[in-house]
Design a protein around this motif. Structure first.
Motif, PDB file in Angstrom:
ATOM      1  N   GLY A 180     -20.578 -11.972  -2.751  1.00 37.59           N
ATOM      2  CA  GLY A 180     -21.023 -10.865  -1.905  1.00 37.59           C
ATOM      3  C   GLY A 180     -19.918 -10.118  -1.191  1.00 37.59           C
ATOM      4  O   GLY A 180     -20.173  -9.107  -0.546  1.00 37.59           O
ATOM      5  N   GLU A 181     -18.683 -10.612  -1.299  1.00 44.55           N
ATOM      6  CA  GLU A 181     -17.552  -9.969  -0.619  1.00 44.55           C
ATOM      7  C   GLU A 181     -16.782  -9.109  -1.626  1.00 44.55           C
ATOM      8  O   GLU A 181     -16.478  -9.555  -2.728  1.00 44.55           O
ATOM      9  N   ILE A 182     -16.484  -7.883  -1.219  1.00 42.00           N
ATOM     10  CA  ILE A 182     -15.764  -6.984  -2.127  1.00 42.00           C
ATOM     11  C   ILE A 182     -14.312  -7.428  -2.228  1.00 42.00           C
ATOM     12  O   ILE A 182     -13.615  -7.543  -1.219  1.00 42.00           O
ATOM     13  N   LYS A 191     -15.619  -2.467  -9.239  1.00 42.17           N
ATOM     14  CA  LYS A 191     -15.962  -3.040  -7.950  1.00 42.17           C
ATOM     15  C   LYS A 191     -16.267  -4.501  -8.219  1.00 42.17           C
ATOM     16  O   LYS A 191     -17.199  -4.829  -8.955  1.00 42.17           O
ATOM     17  N   TYR A 230     -10.662  -0.736  -5.744  1.00 42.01           N
ATOM     18  CA  TYR A 230     -10.428   0.588  -5.167  1.00 42.01           C
ATOM     19  C   TYR A 230      -9.621   0.521  -3.874  1.00 42.01           C
ATOM     20  O   TYR A 230      -9.852  -0.335  -3.032  1.00 42.01           O
ATOM     21  N   TYR A 231      -8.660   1.420  -3.754  1.00 40.14           N
ATOM     22  CA  TYR A 231      -7.915   1.621  -2.506  1.00 40.14           C
ATOM     23  C   TYR A 231      -7.888   3.118  -2.236  1.00 40.14           C
ATOM     24  O   TYR A 231      -7.626   3.908  -3.155  1.00 40.14           O
ATOM     25  N   SER A 232      -8.173   3.479  -1.012  1.00 44.75           N
ATOM     26  CA  SER A 232      -8.288   4.919  -0.752  1.00 44.75           C
ATOM     27  C   SER A 232      -6.958   5.632  -0.931  1.00 44.75           C
ATOM     28  O   SER A 232      -6.918   6.815  -1.221  1.00 44.75           O
ATOM     29  N   GLU A 252     -17.260  -8.034  -6.698  1.00 46.58           N
ATOM     30  CA  GLU A 252     -17.804  -8.729  -5.529  1.00 46.58           C
ATOM     31  C   GLU A 252     -17.905 -10.215  -5.852  1.00 46.58           C
ATOM     32  O   GLU A 252     -18.512 -10.594  -6.847  1.00 46.58           O
ATOM     33  N   LEU A 284       0.820  -1.205   0.000  1.00 50.50           N
ATOM     34  CA  LEU A 284       0.000   0.000   0.000  1.00 50.50           C
ATOM     35  C   LEU A 284       0.858   1.261   0.000  1.00 50.50           C
ATOM     36  O   LEU A 284       0.485   2.271  -0.602  1.00 50.50           O
ATOM     37  N   LEU A 335      -6.263  -6.311   0.207  1.00 52.22           N
ATOM     38  CA  LEU A 335      -6.075  -6.125   1.647  1.00 52.22           C
ATOM     39  C   LEU A 335      -6.847  -7.140   2.475  1.00 52.22           C
ATOM     40  O   LEU A 335      -6.537  -7.375   3.634  1.00 52.22           O
ATOM     41  N   THR A 336      -7.898  -7.703   1.886  1.00 57.39           N
ATOM     42  CA  THR A 336      -8.737  -8.616   2.663  1.00 57.39           C
ATOM     43  C   THR A 336      -8.415 -10.063   2.290  1.00 57.39           C
ATOM     44  O   THR A 336      -7.715 -10.318   1.315  1.00 57.39           O
TER      45      THR A 336
END
Lengths: 740, 740
Positions: free
Chosen positions: A80-82, A75, A40-42, A77, A14, A86-87
């Motif tokens: 149902g999980e984005i 986006k 997307y990453y902020s 999914e 990141l 990172l996740t």
């Protein structure tokens, strides 16, 4: 020829997300696209830019290259999980910028929170075959179980230049339930931007569309069968009202997508890759080095020079960050003429001509600036964009601690750009002998720039001074008789007179005043220590130990310890003007003077400018200091490719990449042009076994191969070429092989 | 009294991040602050809004509430790793909106990639004591090892309204190396916004500041000793040029931070919590229910009504999403007068008067709108903001499939808002007997609205029709003699005449035309089935089975299957106008008619409007259909609090929260006012053991406690109050205890 190198990213970090978004950017000179991820990453700054499309956020603002609506974001999914790196758990991750074919790919194996694995493959390219086309593709494979995927992607106009919004949404549509289409207008420059995009998905996919809050999106839902790949291709087109095309941008963008959507990603990539292949065949520099990075760096440099240069249109030039970010607002500096244009000039001179034409097309604005500042002729702006007017901000960013703003001196005093452009005009002619250009645009540029310099002097006891300037070294402001500026101005006027006579386009007044200028202009000479004073007062200023600042080169850390005013009053250089001068005029002083000045100024130079090191490398190489030169070159190559995770957040260091090529060709191969003759006196670093590169010289495409033992020069055209190799004159008819 | 409930979030879910940002919002009527997390997530919409601060992005755009620069965001790096709930491992997570004291807290135990645990505690509140103050606090404890933390936070003006930037950066500063300060101006409305913020950190922290790209940031670095908490407090202030304060906003914001920064988070919170405590003591509704959600929902409703209402300033009103999001652009609808104002009127009437004053202050703009549309009197805008002019967009969002835009009919035809305002004026007077207001502002509002209605009729064979209107049911447009509209208009004119006479401020013409209007206006009557036709043609239209659409209430799913035009031609209701009418005038028809209409219209109503259900609950309760009413009430309570992860992304459903209070007081307690007399005929749901609430009636603060067995009414003031309980008249001197 080996395949051109790839740029790799083997793990997601990141902290360096924006560095990689810059260095892995795609483009084709028409558009540039940051290598932001689909998801997307902020922390991630997305960016797409089209050459020439600038806008002012408010009338008080500086014009800036417009960050266009995003076509890349998705986006994703899964069950149902984005999806995000990172996740869940990343089982494998590899991103590759394939510079050989201009494609960016990424493959991720992701374990979701339920423990199921998914392989996601991402591909994209900006077409080099049709500059308006952008294509991307995502392949999702569920590795463990049946699953469902939902992808939301389209045209996203929530993007902005760090919060400054330049675009009005004029129209959004979905054509034939297939092609998403949106038209925007820049708020001040009034350019129309039209985007169209189509998602190709299997017939089993459920597709709907939604428009809200400046986003036009397709929502694609698909059930995944284990191990069965799901592919989504997105074929997009971008047109603007400043394109040189007849159709309206709106219609053109729709048509381009309609025409290409069924061709599909792979075949469109093929057409683009052919063009990239041609580029590398014609222009690649091959370095056989013990250090792999050398070849990577030169490939990387050429790749970026190619994608940053709007060679399709002579109304635009190259921004200081190319089309990879918003640093320097996308403005054009002297970087183009002195650092970037030579690569084009010596590989494909028409591109160099276009870059000069950009200046020629704005000679009126340059003359207006001169008049406004009380000078004659043409004073080209320090920063330039679409209009050709001065775009340098009048004031620097506020000093938040004092609340004051300093005037930016560059636009007022960094006048060497005028002579830099003139230098590039002459360099262009020397290589092309293009009399049509030179007798017209070229001469006009030389005359108006010469007129400027003549008016720029101050008569001090019969000697002409050029006072209150800034040389390339921006740590030393408002000085008199800057060596770089004065010698460049001299050359500028001299060449103007010379070409006036050559083409018999005499202006008596100009000849007279020009000769007077040449006779009386003060040209700083080496002092008793053989040091050429950078300006009238530089050598009188105190010195300090710069070693700690050299350790953090490029960061301008000195400005944390000293004010600009204090730096100005010491022998502290951001980059060395005299070294720059010695690079451009290798025969101006004898070798001893060159060496002494290189060492003197190197000691006083922090290299806080990314333009600095590679130029020092060239002069060092020419002095035979091969390893010193090689070290400087290698350090220069790391400006973007090095480990600093933030160095390139705002875009690539365009000039430094041009300088890497200059260092290779004019430093290590050590090509010089003297009295219309090509000279080669190579200084290959010990690590290099062989250097091979194409070199265009006066209509002939040479291939030059240099080892420590010999030089081989071949050519494809008939004309004879005289080349002096290590002092021995050869006449190239077919091939020269010279032992060293 | 038990503590007011908290709203909990026990696990982080990216899919509902914006729902929680809305429902856990903080505010104080002056400002609203979405409950976005300190750390950044790309899916997260940050938002801070100040009542009255609107702007148009372009002159063609609709004015919208401005998303102000962010004061909450923090980039938190621990041992060089960016903190995010998505990364590492979350060992515990709890977020709590403490409505009792208006504080949002979160505690996360996070295991980083190296396996070390950190506890992060976040706190924040918007002060109810000093409306300009916002304070936040972060506590970081390293649980396993010494570590380092770096926090970057300040004032971030990269925020926008989904890409639309409304603010120019006018000035940024750091005062005394401590207070960050920034001033912005809205591009069109020309309001100044000044923000200041100060970070309180231990003296051991290394603090530096940086300003770039519309961000002014402090960078705070601190070494962490294991188990030793590191605290950072951020004390912020917001002032604007439309505040009713004498000082310039810039200076005021700096001063507020200077004055409060050393007070610190905890003591500032205490001052604010005292005000919240007072609010709850005065206004809380207590429900002893078998279902815990009932009390939570009513606390939640009151909390949000309180933070959405700009009771500090009569120049502003309540937006349809309060100050929690950008839905409906922050505009003010009839929602305020009919759904939200009654809570204030019956707990703190001065606030209701301020909301009416907002309308009064814009009577000129309403008269201009009437004139422009060919009517007399005052035609209040369907959507209103700062200027008081009509702010409804002229066209709806483009239909992306057809490329067409439909005219928005509301501004042209949804005229019932005029009578809604008049109704609220009368309701205000009935409760307050405030002759000063009524004889002046109130009467003026009644007269001008009456004049509008008189001019709004069409004479059809001596009968006056009100044609081409839209009632509250927006699924039925451009109809004639809408029952709700006609009855409300009748009441409006009737009351205008009545108060003119009361205050002896007779306008003969108006009396005459008013009486003619009352004599001849068509008032739809129940048909042979006792159904009051919603309009002239409604009952003639075909019916369809709505059960599938009722399953997805609120989503407007019917519009996926039918065009608006098709929906218009069927008996399909978004919300039921006749039921609304029956709620406002409980004595207009006998009970049988009320019941029959409730059932008829309930069957044809999808409840796609969030205003719908609670009103049906009231009418059902009054009909004695307690369990039906209770079911409707409970469903209404879930509009924001229910499981739909996206329902509240764009902000809270302000009117629906007001309606929850209405349902409790006017439905289950079943308070009505008839001929200036208060009546209570409770209909408590079976699940409720007791309902206790304050009720302000004509200068007296009543406390009403209702069980299934008895009603107890107490008061604190001297005046006697006549109350009819279940048909029996009581004279309240001290306390009434009535058996049921």
């Amino acid at each position: 020829m080996n395949e051109v190198n790839v740029i790799n990213e083997n793990k997601f970090d990141l902290q360096s997300i924006n560095k990689y978004a810059t260095i892995m950017a795609l483009g084709n000179g028409y558009l540039g696209l940051r290598a932001s991820h689909e998801e997307y990453y902020s922390e991630q700054t997305r960016g797409m830019y089209v050459a020439g499309v600038y806008n002012k956020f408010t009338s008080n603002d500086v014009t800036e290259i417009v960050n266009l609506p995003d076509l890349i974001g998705m986006k994703i999914e899964i069950n149902g999980e984005i999806f995000s790196v990172l996740t869940g758990e990343i089982l494998s991750y590899e991103r590759i910028l394939n510079m050989q074919k201009g494609e960016l790919t990424r493959e991720v194996v992701w374990k979701n929170k339920d423990g199921n694995r998914f392989c996601l493959k991402f591909q994209r390219f900006a077409s080099k075959d049709n500059l308006h086309l952008l294509a991307s593709k995502i392949t999702v494979i569920s590795l463990d179980c049946d699953a469902s995927v939902k992808i939301t992607t389209g045209i996203d106009a929530q993007t902005s230049n760090f919060g400054k919004q330049h675009l009005l949404e004029e129209n959004i549509r979905v054509i034939d339930k297939k092609v998403m289409h949106a038209v925007y207008r820049t708020t001040e420059s009034n350019h129309t931007i039209a985007l169209a995009t189509s998602c190709n998905v299997p017939s089993t996919s459920d597709v709907s569309f939604v428009a809200k809050n400046r986003q036009l999106m397709a929502i694609i839902k698909q059930d995944l069968t284990v191990d069965q790949p799901f592919e989504l291709e997105k074929i997009s087109a971008i047109y603007t009202s400043i394109d040189k095309v007849e159709e309206e941008p709106a219609q053109a963008s729709i048509q381009a997508v309609q025409d290409n959507k069924s061709t599909g990603y792979d075949r469109l990539l093929e057409s683009s890759a052919i063009k990239w292949n041609h580029f590398w065949e014609q222009k690649r520099v091959c370095i056989s080095s013990k250090e792999e990075i050398d070849q990577i760096a030169i490939d990387f440099s050429l790749y970026h020079i190619e994608i940053m240069t709007p060679s399709h249109d002579d109304r635009f030039s190259v921004g200081a960050k190319g089309l990879t970010g918003e640093g320097y607002k996308g403005h054009v500096f002297w970087d183009t003429e002195i650092f970037i244009a030579p690569f084009h000039l010596f590989t494909e001179p028409e591109v160099a001509r276009k870059l000069l034409t950009y200046r020629y097309l704005h000679i009126k604005e340059a003359k207006d600036k001169a008049t406004k500042n009380g000078y004659a002729g043409a004073l080209f702006p320090w920063e330039s964009a679409y209009s050709g007017m001065e775009e340098t901000p009048e004031y620097a960013a506020i000093n938040i601690l004092t609340g004051t703003r300093q005037k930016v001196a560059s636009a007022i005093a960094e006048h060497h750009i005028v002579a830099d452009i003139a230098f590039a005009v002459c360099q262009y002619y020397e290589n092309t002998l293009d009399d049509v250009f030179m007798a017209n645009e070229g001469l006009e540029l030389l005359k108006e720039t010469a007129r400027f310099w003549i008016s720029r002097t101050t008569d001090e006891n019969e000697v002409l001074s050029i006072n209150d300037v800034i040389g390339p070294d921006e740590y030393t402001e408002h000085i008199n008789n800057n060596a770089y500026t004065n010698y460049m101005a001299y050359y500028n006027v001299q060449q103007a007179l010379c070409y006036m006579e050559k083409y018999n386009k005499i202006e008596e007044d100009l000849i007279k005043s020009g000769n007077d200028f040449l006779n009386r202009l003060y040209l700083p000479q080496p002092n008793e220590d053989k040091i050429i004073p950078q300006d009238d007062t530089f050598l009188l200023k105190p010195e300090i130990d710069l070693s700690i600042y050299k350790q953090t080169q490029g960061s301008q850390a000195i400005l944390f310890d000293y004010s600009r005013q204090e730096v100005n009053e010491m022998q502290i250089l951001k980059q060395a003007d005299v070294v720059m001068l010695l690079y451009l005029f290798p025969n101006l002083f004898d070798e001893d003077v060159v060496k002494k000045n290189l060492h003197y100024y190197e000691e006083h130079t922090i290299h806080d400018s990314s333009l600095s090191k590679a130029i020092h490398a060239i002069v060092a190489a020419r002095c035979g200091e091969k390893e010193n030169a090689y070290r400087l070159f290698q350090e220069a190559c790391l400006i973007d490719l090095g480990p600093n995770p933030k160095s390139s957040d705002e875009g690539i260091h365009a000039a430094s990449l041009g300088a890497n090529w200059l260092a290779t060709i004019f430093g290590f191969a050590n090509i010089t042009v003297d009295a219309n003759k090509l000279k080669i006196n190579p200084n290959l670093p010990k690590n290099w076994d062989k250097l091979f590169f194409p070199f265009h010289w006066q209509g002939t495409n040479l291939k030059i191969s240099i080892t420590h033992e010999s030089i081989t020069v071949t050519k494809q055209t008939d004309a004879e070429v005289a080349i002096e190799i290590n002092g021995e004159l050869f006449n190239l008819t077919d091939q020269i092989i010279a032992s060293l």
